[in-house]
Design a protein around this motif. Structure first.
Motif, PDB file in Angstrom:
ATOM      1  N   GLU A  13       0.890  -1.106   0.079  1.00  0.00           N
ATOM      2  CA  GLU A  13       0.062   0.045  -0.061  1.00  0.00           C
ATOM      3  C   GLU A  13       0.973   1.347   0.121  1.00  0.00           C
ATOM      4  OE1 GLU A  13      -2.709   0.001   3.157  1.00  0.00           O
ATOM      5  OE2 GLU A  13      -3.365  -2.278   2.861  1.00  0.00           O
ATOM      6  N   ARG A  16       2.505   1.934  -3.160  1.00  0.00           N
ATOM      7  CA  ARG A  16       1.199   2.266  -4.428  1.00  0.00           C
ATOM      8  C   ARG A  16       1.078   3.838  -4.198  1.00  0.00           C
ATOM      9  NH1 ARG A  16      -0.975   2.382  -9.250  1.00  0.00           N
ATOM     10  NH2 ARG A  16      -3.011   2.703  -9.209  1.00  0.00           N
ATOM     11  N   GLU A  30      -7.971   7.012  -9.747  1.00  0.00           N
ATOM     12  CA  GLU A  30      -6.729   7.043  -9.053  1.00  0.00           C
ATOM     13  C   GLU A  30      -6.567   7.949  -7.902  1.00  0.00           C
ATOM     14  OE1 GLU A  30      -3.804   5.492 -12.605  1.00  0.00           O
ATOM     15  OE2 GLU A  30      -4.435   7.590 -12.724  1.00  0.00           O
TER      16      GLU A  30
END
Length: 327
Positions: A13, A16, A30
């Motif tokens: 996470e 990302r 996004e």
């Protein structure tokens, strides 16, 4: 709490989030994902600080959270990024997705103007019903060419820029009711057709096209784009998109139309500069290709950047784009 296990569980996470924070341009999905990951990383930072204050991990998460927060809330350079984003995504996407309306409007306009020019040029009696012989002589020998040298170059460029921006704005805004845009299109087609018919019918087609084409290709193209987008807005409430109410459909089309209107201010500024500085001062043999390059460059810009932006999730909807860029 096992620090290594905690890192292993959440490291994906964090990576990302770092990727999204660096990306710059985000589509709506996004942006939502980055906001969620930012909130979770903030929670992770709080947990690490209170339960296992490892200095390296605290420093990593603190930097990540600050970076993500800056990307979400924007910085002082956000205005510049928004400007670049508009002209590389929002505007070309809005134009590209309306290409059928633009192309259809342009085709109809060119056909009508061509028919008018051919009909009036080939019928002397029609010309004399529209103008006296003295008026025809004055137009052909003086007025048409003198129009482009009546004012100083910079004043003329500003004059035609503001006039064309106003005309394009009427064509776009009038599309909500459809008929006003059709009337604006007809009036301009009639004016161009009558003037062109008289010039061509009196053996001055070289002068007519030589003075119209350099700036007119881009200028008329921008006007027809505005009219096409306006008609698309009108059609959006006549036949709403599937899954949308009439209000939602016209609101989305209207926001896209605003993006087109804002972008056309810059496009018409270029056309105005060509009309003010090139048309009256450069021979047609050089000026006409320049006009073709200007229109071709604009179409290429729209196709390349517009197609890429739409493939990346852009819609030309200002509300969506501003929401993404402000998060």
């Amino acid at each position: 709490m096992d620090l290594d296990a905690y890192i292993a569980e959440h490291d994906g996470e964090w990576q990302r989030l770092a990727l999204l924070a660096h990306k710059g341009y985000l589509n709506a999905a996004e942006a939502d994902e980055m906001l969620m990951l930012y909130q979770r990383a903030s929670t992770h930072l709080s947990v690490v600080r209170s339960r296992m204050p490892d200095p390296l991990l605290v420093a990593r998460l603190s930097g990540l959270v600050l970076q993500a927060r800056s990307a979400i809330t924007g910085t002082r350079s956000g205005g510049g990024r928004a400007f670049v984003r508009f002209f590389t995504r929002s505007f070309p996407a809005a134009v590209y997705q309306s290409w059928r309306w633009w192309a259809g409007t342009a085709l109809g306009f060119v056909v009508i103007v061509g028919i008018l020019i051919a009909y009036i040029a080939g019928n002397r009696e029609i010309q004399l019903q529209l103008f006296t012989q003295d008026e025809i002589t004055q137009l052909v020998n003086h007025d048409f060419a003198d129009y482009y040298s009546e004012f100083q170059n910079q004043n003329f460029a500003l004059r035609v820029w503001t006039n064309n921006a106003w005309l394009a704005g009427m064509a776009l805004a009038g599309g909500v009711l459809v008929v006003p845009t059709l009337l604006v299109l007809w009036n301009n087609a009639l004016n161009l057709g009558v003037t062109g018919g008289v010039m061509v019918g009196n053996d001055r087609s070289d002068l007519f096209f030589g003075l119209i084409a350099p700036h007119g290709l881009l200028e008329i193209g921008a006007f027809l784009l505005a009219a096409g987008v306006g008609l698309r807005i009108g059609w959006s409430w006549i036949a709403p998109a599937r899954g949308l109410t009439r209000g939602q459909s016209i609101a989305a089309a209207g926001r896209s139309g605003i993006a087109v209107a804002l972008g056309l201010v810059a496009v018409l500024a270029v056309a105005g500069a060509i009309e003010g500085f090139v048309t009256p001062n450069v021979d047609a043999i050089f000026a006409v290709p320049l006009g073709a390059i200007a229109l071709g460059g604009f179409i290429t810009y729209v196709v390349i950047l517009g197609r890429a932006a739409i493939a990346d999730g852009a819609t030309g909807d200002l509300e969506s784009d501003l929401t993404v860029s402000s998060r």
